[in-house]
Design a protein around this motif. Sequence first.
Motif, PDB file in Angstrom:
ATOM      1  N   GLU A   1       0.838  -1.200   0.000  1.00  0.00           N
ATOM      2  CA  GLU A   1       0.000   0.000   0.000  1.00  0.00           C
ATOM      3  C   GLU A   1       0.873   1.249   0.000  1.00  0.00           C
ATOM      4  O   GLU A   1       1.686   1.440   0.907  1.00  0.00           O
ATOM      5  CB  GLU A   1      -0.913   0.014   1.229  1.00  0.00           C
ATOM      6  N   GLU A   2       0.706   2.093  -0.993  1.00  0.00           N
ATOM      7  CA  GLU A   2       1.479   3.328  -1.078  1.00  0.00           C
ATOM      8  C   GLU A   2       0.657   4.469  -0.502  1.00  0.00           C
ATOM      9  O   GLU A   2      -0.445   4.762  -0.975  1.00  0.00           O
ATOM     10  CB  GLU A   2       1.866   3.616  -2.525  1.00  0.00           C
ATOM     11  N   ILE A   3       1.178   5.116   0.509  1.00  0.00           N
ATOM     12  CA  ILE A   3       0.465   6.180   1.207  1.00  0.00           C
ATOM     13  C   ILE A   3       1.244   7.476   1.054  1.00  0.00           C
ATOM     14  O   ILE A   3       2.410   7.561   1.448  1.00  0.00           O
ATOM     15  CB  ILE A   3       0.314   5.841   2.707  1.00  0.00           C
ATOM     16  N   ASP A   4       0.628   8.472   0.483  1.00  0.00           N
ATOM     17  CA  ASP A   4       1.295   9.760   0.329  1.00  0.00           C
ATOM     18  C   ASP A   4       0.398  10.913   0.763  1.00  0.00           C
ATOM     19  O   ASP A   4       0.597  12.056   0.362  1.00  0.00           O
ATOM     20  CB  ASP A   4       1.752   9.962  -1.121  1.00  0.00           C
ATOM     21  N   SER A   5      -0.596  10.640   1.587  1.00  0.00           N
ATOM     22  CA  SER A   5      -1.547  11.662   2.019  1.00  0.00           C
ATOM     23  C   SER A   5      -0.864  12.704   2.906  1.00  0.00           C
ATOM     24  O   SER A   5      -0.061  12.380   3.776  1.00  0.00           O
ATOM     25  CB  SER A   5      -2.704  11.012   2.781  1.00  0.00           C
ATOM     26  N   ILE A   6      -1.205  13.963   2.695  1.00  0.00           N
ATOM     27  CA  ILE A   6      -0.669  15.050   3.512  1.00  0.00           C
ATOM     28  C   ILE A   6      -1.130  14.917   4.951  1.00  0.00           C
ATOM     29  O   ILE A   6      -0.560  15.514   5.867  1.00  0.00           O
ATOM     30  CB  ILE A   6      -1.116  16.413   2.924  1.00  0.00           C
ATOM     31  N   ARG A   7      -2.166  14.110   5.148  1.00  0.00           N
ATOM     32  CA  ARG A   7      -2.670  13.832   6.503  1.00  0.00           C
ATOM     33  C   ARG A   7      -1.561  13.372   7.436  1.00  0.00           C
ATOM     34  O   ARG A   7      -1.586  13.680   8.637  1.00  0.00           O
ATOM     35  CB  ARG A   7      -3.752  12.757   6.403  1.00  0.00           C
ATOM     36  N   TYR A   8      -0.586  12.654   6.906  1.00  0.00           N
ATOM     37  CA  TYR A   8       0.465  12.087   7.745  1.00  0.00           C
ATOM     38  C   TYR A   8       1.686  12.996   7.862  1.00  0.00           C
ATOM     39  O   TYR A   8       2.665  12.636   8.517  1.00  0.00           O
ATOM     40  CB  TYR A   8       0.862  10.713   7.204  1.00  0.00           C
ATOM     41  N   PHE A   9       1.607  14.170   7.230  1.00  0.00           N
ATOM     42  CA  PHE A   9       2.694  15.153   7.307  1.00  0.00           C
ATOM     43  C   PHE A   9       2.119  16.518   7.669  1.00  0.00           C
ATOM     44  O   PHE A   9       2.190  17.468   6.900  1.00  0.00           O
ATOM     45  CB  PHE A   9       3.447  15.218   5.974  1.00  0.00           C
ATOM     46  N   PRO A  10       1.531  16.629   8.865  1.00  0.00           N
ATOM     47  CA  PRO A  10       0.878  17.892   9.254  1.00  0.00           C
ATOM     48  C   PRO A  10       1.898  19.005   9.456  1.00  0.00           C
ATOM     49  O   PRO A  10       3.074  18.749   9.753  1.00  0.00           O
ATOM     50  CB  PRO A  10       0.187  17.525  10.569  1.00  0.00           C
ATOM     51  N   LYS A  11       1.430  20.229   9.310  1.00  0.00           N
ATOM     52  CA  LYS A  11       2.299  21.386   9.532  1.00  0.00           C
ATOM     53  C   LYS A  11       2.731  21.415  10.989  1.00  0.00           C
ATOM     54  O   LYS A  11       1.927  21.245  11.895  1.00  0.00           O
ATOM     55  CB  LYS A  11       1.557  22.679   9.182  1.00  0.00           C
ATOM     56  N   GLN A  12       4.014  21.617  11.213  1.00  0.00           N
ATOM     57  CA  GLN A  12       4.553  21.621  12.567  1.00  0.00           C
ATOM     58  C   GLN A  12       4.602  23.046  13.107  1.00  0.00           C
ATOM     59  O   GLN A  12       5.052  23.967  12.429  1.00  0.00           O
ATOM     60  CB  GLN A  12       5.967  21.023  12.580  1.00  0.00           C
ATOM     61  N   SER A  13       4.124  23.210  14.328  1.00  0.00           N
ATOM     62  CA  SER A  13       4.283  24.497  14.996  1.00  0.00           C
ATOM     63  C   SER A  13       5.733  24.631  15.452  1.00  0.00           C
ATOM     64  O   SER A  13       6.522  23.691  15.331  1.00  0.00           O
ATOM     65  CB  SER A  13       3.337  24.590  16.197  1.00  0.00           C
ATOM     66  N   HIS A  14       6.076  25.801  15.981  1.00  0.00           N
ATOM     67  CA  HIS A  14       7.462  25.980  16.438  1.00  0.00           C
ATOM     68  C   HIS A  14       7.708  25.094  17.649  1.00  0.00           C
ATOM     69  O   HIS A  14       7.012  25.171  18.658  1.00  0.00           O
ATOM     70  CB  HIS A  14       7.725  27.441  16.803  1.00  0.00           C
ATOM     71  N   CYS A  15       8.683  24.217  17.547  1.00  0.00           N
ATOM     72  CA  CYS A  15       8.991  23.276  18.625  1.00  0.00           C
ATOM     73  C   CYS A  15      10.298  23.616  19.331  1.00  0.00           C
ATOM     74  O   CYS A  15      10.441  23.422  20.536  1.00  0.00           O
ATOM     75  CB  CYS A  15       9.084  21.859  18.063  1.00  0.00           C
ATOM     76  N   GLY A  16      11.260  24.078  18.585  1.00  0.00           N
ATOM     77  CA  GLY A  16      12.567  24.376  19.154  1.00  0.00           C
ATOM     78  C   GLY A  16      13.540  24.691  18.042  1.00  0.00           C
ATOM     79  O   GLY A  16      13.143  24.958  16.902  1.00  0.00           O
TER      80      GLY A  16
END
Length: 479
Positions: free
Chosen positions: A282-297
Amino acid sequence: MSILSYLTYFLAVLTILISIIIVMENRNPSRTMAWLLVLILLPVVGIFFYLYIGQNHRKKKTFIKKRKHDYEVLRQLLQEQASFSQNTYIFKQAFKGLRGRLIPLLMNNTHSPITVNNETKILKNGDNTYREILDAIRNAKDHIHMEYFIIKESKIGFEIQQALIEQATAGIKVRLIYDAVGCWKAKKEFFTAMRDAGIEVFAFLPVSIPLFGSRLNYRNHRKILIIDGKIGFLGGVNIGDEYLGKNPRLGFWRDTHLKIKGEALYVLQAIFLMDWYFVSGEEIDSIRYFPKQSHCGEQMIQIAASGPDSYWESIHQAYFTALTSATQKVYMVSPYLIPDESILVALKTAAISGIDVRIILPGRYDHKTVFWASRSHFMELLEAGVKIYEYQKGFIHSKIVIADNNFSSIGTANLDIRSFSLNFEVNAFIYDTDVNREMTIDFLLDLEDSKEIMLEDHKKRGVSYRVKESLARLFSPIL
């Protein structure tokens, strides 16, 4: 001619043919000689093991196909994530010395970007690790991706199993990859219960008989957990009660794991999804799994994966570069010490040149042959000035490297040929002075629970010890 004569003739011809194949593969000379020695001394055993575990894994079509797919996925990911810096020239100019060599190296040999928006938490031992993991699983909102070498039917194993089942029942997407050999003792019902709850579960490179088969040698040693694309874990801790110090023989279990928040998770997620494609199709490329990251450090991190599907032995090359580029110190912890010739020379050269090189190893064994093979390297390392310590409090299983004051690595790769060449591994390479300082403090605390191996004392070890070391070392290139 009798049947025995025919068999002897056939065995001799087969031994010669396999010997020619081994020589023509242009392997590392030490590994070539080890295989030839096994074939000469134990022809039947040697032929059997070569056919099942000795063939050149990097030329196998299965892994070549996986490598091509993985590189394409990473390429697309890097194009989409503009915040990833890929300019190796900039880093060579901005960071002289160790970081200036390691960052471009991992960009080139694993296509791993340098990420700068990250925060990490070092987790000491199983109790802290499992507490964080269970909390993250129980608070998942979208998906849980898990990939583990060992998941045992144990108290902690069932606790994590139930947490995953509860989340899957509540509508959270749960995917699990387990290594077929690492989990071969687990009953079928253990994973069936998860599948029945809606969890997608796949074994990595299953073998029909756990102790034999051509796939036996290529194991997924990774420990990856990703929650919602926002929290990630990797490191040395598998899932089993012994990691909580409940093995009566090994006692207290010292280990190191890592919790990550930030953009480094994009790469860790990609590694999981590439492995998911390999096991499930199964090839998964949904943006669902790469959410925008807030500032972490502001911690700079590269996540590097290596294995039989990699063109380069990337983690091996990173360890070598750390040893040859450090100017002050290199501290290493590993449960096993079976280096190839290049790492062995790098360790000795660093120590001879004045670098403070220290290695912590277990004082007791979980695998007897590996333990004695590790000790077979002590003499030449001690003579070069490498300081070796054996952990006395229990069993130490951490896989860490600390170099100078701004580089650290936590991951799944041991300091051995198997991790460098045969296993699927994943490490976090962290370029941060605060992380380096914290890990150095932990290392020095572990030294207090360790006994230094002194050269003069080691020279006085008994004949039986020397024999065990020598015999085990013969097999070290193929352990």
